[in-house]
Design an enzyme around this catalytic site. Structure first.
Site, PDB file in Angstrom:
ATOM      1  N   CYS A  77       0.835  -1.210   0.000  1.00 61.03           N
ATOM      2  CA  CYS A  77       0.000   0.000   0.000  1.00 61.03           C
ATOM      3  C   CYS A  77       0.870   1.262   0.000  1.00 61.03           C
ATOM      4  O   CYS A  77       1.546   1.540  -0.972  1.00 61.03           O
ATOM      5  CB  CYS A  77      -1.006  -0.035   1.146  1.00 61.03           C
ATOM      6  N   HIS A 177      -3.996  -4.706  -0.023  1.00 58.10           N
ATOM      7  CA  HIS A 177      -3.516  -5.274   1.242  1.00 58.10           C
ATOM      8  C   HIS A 177      -3.648  -6.798   1.174  1.00 58.10           C
ATOM      9  O   HIS A 177      -4.719  -7.331   1.444  1.00 58.10           O
ATOM     10  CB  HIS A 177      -4.329  -4.733   2.420  1.00 58.10           C
ATOM     11  N   GLU A 179      -2.587  -8.920   3.215  1.00 50.06           N
ATOM     12  CA  GLU A 179      -2.845  -9.439   4.565  1.00 50.06           C
ATOM     13  C   GLU A 179      -4.317  -9.326   4.954  1.00 50.06           C
ATOM     14  O   GLU A 179      -4.748  -9.923   5.952  1.00 50.06           O
ATOM     15  CB  GLU A 179      -1.951  -8.722   5.586  1.00 50.06           C
TER      16      GLU A 179
END
Length: 195
Positions: A77, A177, A179
């Site tokens: 990001c 993202h 994650e």
């Protein structure tokens, strides 16, 4: 395998740690230069504002260290944006790993900024993201974007086409993202770890 997560004023380090732990990896969250330089892989996360974050990185000397790293480095990001030459956010000079500037989305046709939520990425050239990920939905939160460049490996469309993932030498990056992107994001992290 030693995985170092760069410790600075980024906001998403804990979710990155959880994602790695799900893969059976216990990463080190650190701003120790020696540990970062010796790690097998380095993750450079990022949630925040470009100029404030760059100022903090400069105070730590990370703006010099990160571009000189030789092992695989993953920017996430804001991490990806700070790897570029310049960001319109706060008129910020960045680290210059990727030879492009970061631009602000200009709302059109009622589309809101920031670009927030799930959106489809498309792999445009063979690279680290392409293994098992040709087209998938990933989670985005950003008001600024990196245009499509020769370093782009995956794109996304919101208002216009932009870089969803990039790769150059030992540097890798995602605007989304991974994650927070469920199974397909976990695969992206796994691909990076297995480089």
């Amino acid at each position: 395998m030693e995985i170092a997560i760069i410790k600075y004023n980024a906001g998403n380090t804990q979710s990155v740690i959880y994602a790695l732990e799900r893969l059976g990896i216990n990463p080190l969250l650190t701003n120790d230069f020696e540990i970062i330089q010796k790690a097998d892989k380095v993750i450079f996360p990022g949630v925040g504002e470009a100029s404030t974050t760059m100022k903090h990185l400069k105070e730590l000397g990370m703006d010099v260290l990160i571009p000189r790293l030789k092992q695989p480095v993953l920017g996430i990001c804001l991490g990806m944006q700070l790897m570029c030459e310049y960001s319109e956010e706060g008129n910020t000079t960045c680290m210059g790993i990727f030879n492009t500037d970061v631009k602000k989305f200009q709302p059109q046709n009622g589309e809101k900024v920031p670009h927030m939520g799930w959106n489809n990425i498309t792999t445009i050239r063979e690279s680290w993201t392409a293994d098992n990920i040709i087209s998938a939905d990933m989670y985005f939160v950003h008001s600024y974007y990196v245009p499509v460049t020769p370093d782009s490996v995956a794109t996304c469309n919101y208002i216009e086409n932009f870089s969803a993932a990039m790769a150059k030498d030992n540097f890798y990056a995602t605007q989304f993202h991974p994650e927070k992107s469920a199974k397909q994001g976990q695969q992206i992290i796994k691909n990076f770890i297995e480089l």
